[in-house]
Structures are given as structure tokens and as C-alpha cells.
Design a protein around this motif. Sequence first.
Motif, short mmCIF file in Angstrom:
data_model
loop_
_atom_site.label_atom_id
_atom_site.label_comp_id
_atom_site.label_asym_id
_atom_site.label_seq_id
_atom_site.Cartn_x
_atom_site.Cartn_y
_atom_site.Cartn_z
N TYR A 14 5.41 13.91 3.91
CA TYR A 14 4.59 13.31 4.95
C TYR A 14 5.43 12.55 5.95
O TYR A 14 6.36 11.82 5.59
CB TYR A 14 3.56 12.36 4.33
CG TYR A 14 2.35 13.06 3.75
CD1 TYR A 14 2.44 13.71 2.52
CD2 TYR A 14 1.15 13.08 4.43
CE1 TYR A 14 1.35 14.36 1.99
CE2 TYR A 14 0.04 13.74 3.90
CZ TYR A 14 0.15 14.37 2.69
OH TYR A 14 -0.94 15.02 2.16
N PHE A 35 4.85 10.28 9.83
CA PHE A 35 3.84 9.62 10.67
C PHE A 35 4.50 9.07 11.94
O PHE A 35 5.66 8.67 11.91
CB PHE A 35 3.21 8.44 9.92
CG PHE A 35 2.73 8.77 8.53
CD1 PHE A 35 3.61 8.70 7.46
CD2 PHE A 35 1.42 9.11 8.30
CE1 PHE A 35 3.18 8.98 6.17
CE2 PHE A 35 0.98 9.40 7.02
CZ PHE A 35 1.86 9.34 5.95
N LEU A 45 -2.05 4.74 14.57
CA LEU A 45 -1.52 6.03 14.20
C LEU A 45 -1.72 7.03 15.33
O LEU A 45 -2.83 7.21 15.82
CB LEU A 45 -2.19 6.52 12.92
CG LEU A 45 -1.72 7.85 12.35
CD1 LEU A 45 -0.26 7.76 11.90
CD2 LEU A 45 -2.62 8.28 11.20
N TYR A 60 0.24 12.58 12.46
CA TYR A 60 0.90 12.64 11.18
C TYR A 60 1.06 14.09 10.77
O TYR A 60 0.42 14.99 11.34
CB TYR A 60 0.17 11.82 10.12
CG TYR A 60 -1.20 12.32 9.74
CD1 TYR A 60 -2.30 12.03 10.54
CD2 TYR A 60 -1.40 13.04 8.57
CE1 TYR A 60 -3.57 12.46 10.19
CE2 TYR A 60 -2.66 13.48 8.23
CZ TYR A 60 -3.74 13.18 9.03
OH TYR A 60 -5.00 13.62 8.68
N ALA A 83 1.63 16.55 7.16
CA ALA A 83 1.63 16.62 5.69
C ALA A 83 2.77 17.50 5.17
O ALA A 83 3.13 17.41 3.99
CB ALA A 83 0.31 17.14 5.18
N GLY A 101 -4.06 11.38 14.79
CA GLY A 101 -4.41 10.08 14.28
C GLY A 101 -5.44 9.43 15.17
O GLY A 101 -6.33 10.09 15.71
N LEU A 120 -0.08 9.40 0.28
CA LEU A 120 -0.19 7.96 0.20
C LEU A 120 -0.52 7.44 -1.18
O LEU A 120 -0.29 6.28 -1.47
CB LEU A 120 -1.27 7.48 1.18
CG LEU A 120 -1.04 7.98 2.61
CD1 LEU A 120 -2.20 7.58 3.47
CD2 LEU A 120 0.27 7.46 3.15
N PHE A 121 -1.05 8.26 -2.05
CA PHE A 121 -1.50 7.77 -3.33
C PHE A 121 -0.31 7.36 -4.18
O PHE A 121 0.45 8.19 -4.67
CB PHE A 121 -2.32 8.84 -4.06
CG PHE A 121 -2.82 8.38 -5.39
CD1 PHE A 121 -2.39 8.98 -6.56
CD2 PHE A 121 -3.69 7.31 -5.48
CE1 PHE A 121 -2.84 8.54 -7.79
CE2 PHE A 121 -4.16 6.87 -6.71
CZ PHE A 121 -3.73 7.49 -7.87
N GLY A 122 -0.15 6.07 -4.34
CA GLY A 122 0.92 5.56 -5.17
C GLY A 122 2.29 5.67 -4.57
O GLY A 122 3.27 5.39 -5.24
N ASN A 123 2.38 6.05 -3.32
CA ASN A 123 3.70 6.23 -2.74
C ASN A 123 3.98 5.23 -1.64
O ASN A 123 3.11 4.86 -0.87
CB ASN A 123 3.85 7.64 -2.17
CG ASN A 123 3.94 8.67 -3.26
OD1 ASN A 123 4.90 8.70 -4.02
ND2 ASN A 123 2.94 9.50 -3.35
N THR A 124 5.20 4.81 -1.56
CA THR A 124 5.64 3.89 -0.52
C THR A 124 5.82 4.64 0.79
O THR A 124 6.26 5.78 0.81
CB THR A 124 6.97 3.26 -0.93
OG1 THR A 124 6.77 2.49 -2.11
CG2 THR A 124 7.51 2.37 0.17
N ILE A 125 5.48 3.99 1.86
CA ILE A 125 5.74 4.51 3.20
C ILE A 125 7.01 3.84 3.71
O ILE A 125 7.13 2.62 3.66
CB ILE A 125 4.58 4.19 4.17
CG1 ILE A 125 3.24 4.52 3.52
CG2 ILE A 125 4.76 4.93 5.48
CD1 ILE A 125 3.06 5.96 3.20
N PHE A 175 9.51 3.12 6.85
CA PHE A 175 9.47 3.08 8.31
C PHE A 175 10.86 3.09 8.90
O PHE A 175 11.82 2.56 8.33
CB PHE A 175 8.76 1.80 8.79
CG PHE A 175 7.27 1.88 8.70
CD1 PHE A 175 6.62 1.66 7.49
CD2 PHE A 175 6.51 2.18 9.82
CE1 PHE A 175 5.24 1.74 7.40
CE2 PHE A 175 5.13 2.26 9.73
CZ PHE A 175 4.50 2.03 8.53
#
Lengths: 114, 111
Positions: A31, A33, A45, A48, A50, A58, A98-103, A105
Motif C-alpha cells: 500500500y 498513499f 488523503l 492511494y 493497494a 481519496g 491498515l489492519f495491524g500495520n504501521t503506516i 511516512f
Amino acid sequence: DAGITQSPRYKITETGRQVTLMCHQTWSHSYMFWYRQDLGHGLRLIYYSAAADITDKGEVPDGYVVSRSKTENFPLTLESATRSQTSVYFCASSEQGLFGNTIYFGEGSWLTVV
Amino acid sequence: SQQGEEDPQALSIQEGENATMNCSYKTSINNLQWYRQNSGRGLVHLILIRSNEREKHSGRLRVTLDTSKKSSSLLITASRAADTASYFCAPIIQGAQKLVFGQGTRLTINP
């Protein structure tokens, strides 16, 4: 470990010109963004992605174009820059959504349209 | 809307004091993340709390989550000047593919 890098970091351009902001990540994250940050609006946003060749709009996509031909790159193009697109642009990536994952930057690209 | 709303918008405290920031959201979530942004820099991930957790600690950070109230709080204990930054919460709903942020809390630590 370069992580996620944006270029250019600072850019001044004229109204009507096309500008491309580059984003490159070295982790092969699925992913990616693009956000813009403005006083009074926080982070919004723009687009993005996937995966390679999959992009979606966004909150504020008008006036912007993105592509994702390679997993590691996610360029953002302003087709005809306007003063309202003066902003700080942040690219980000995430391993598998995004589930359980760090973004993660990037450091931002400061764009001024005159 | 899946974004979180941080409160207060700005907070100014003395070094050594504790700082508490709150986040409210509207939908059921899978997890909630907190990020910090130093002036002129990108956001940095601080902590993630899952919907089945009520409290989580990381160093001087303590995050709580109350899913019944749809709210979370971030506590920074024994604040330092280096904690001066903006803090953002990011609630993550199941199946979400994008992360939407609020306007954050601007925290200023005075020496």
C-alpha cells in the motif's frame, strides 16, 4: 535502509505548469498513499494504491493524477498546478493495508505554486 | 466518517507534567493507532491498540481504548521538550484500505 523517500523536498512552480512529486519506498510495501497537509485542514488523503496498477481516489483527488507501474514507486502529478495546491505533500506506505500495520511516512514535499 | 477527532486542539504544559490527549471516533474499529508529527517532518507511528485491548504501554506512553464510548486517550508521562509535536489518532475499521486523519492535538512542552 533508505525507507521511504520523497523528491523534490522543496519546489516552487508557476500556475498552469505540470509538476510531479516522486515517492520511492524500499520495503516492497503493497500500500502507498499520498496526503496533503494544510493549516486548518489537517492531513487529507489524495490518492492511494493497494498494489501495482491499482489506485483509488481519496478525499481530495481533483487536479491530481497518480500511477503505480512499479510497487516501489508512486508518483503524484499535478497536471496544471493551481495556487490552491500550494501545500505540504506526504507520501506513505504500509505493508499489507491498515489492519495491524504501521503506516510509514516520508519527510514531505513542500510545494509552492505562484 | 472513519476519521478520529482529537481533543483538545492545542495543549500547553510545563516540562515534567503529564499530557493527556483524547480521540473520539464514530464507527466500530479493528484497531487504533497514534502518530506524532514534529514540526516540518512526516508522521511517525507511536503505538497501536487493538479493539480487544483496553490499555497499552510503550515507554512513557500509555494508550487506553474504550470501544463502548468510541474513544481513546494518549497519556505522555513526565513530558520533555522533545515531546513538543502534533499528535494524531487513526481509527482503523475492518476492511479499511485508507487511513484518514483528524487535525490532531498540538502539544507544546514549556521548559
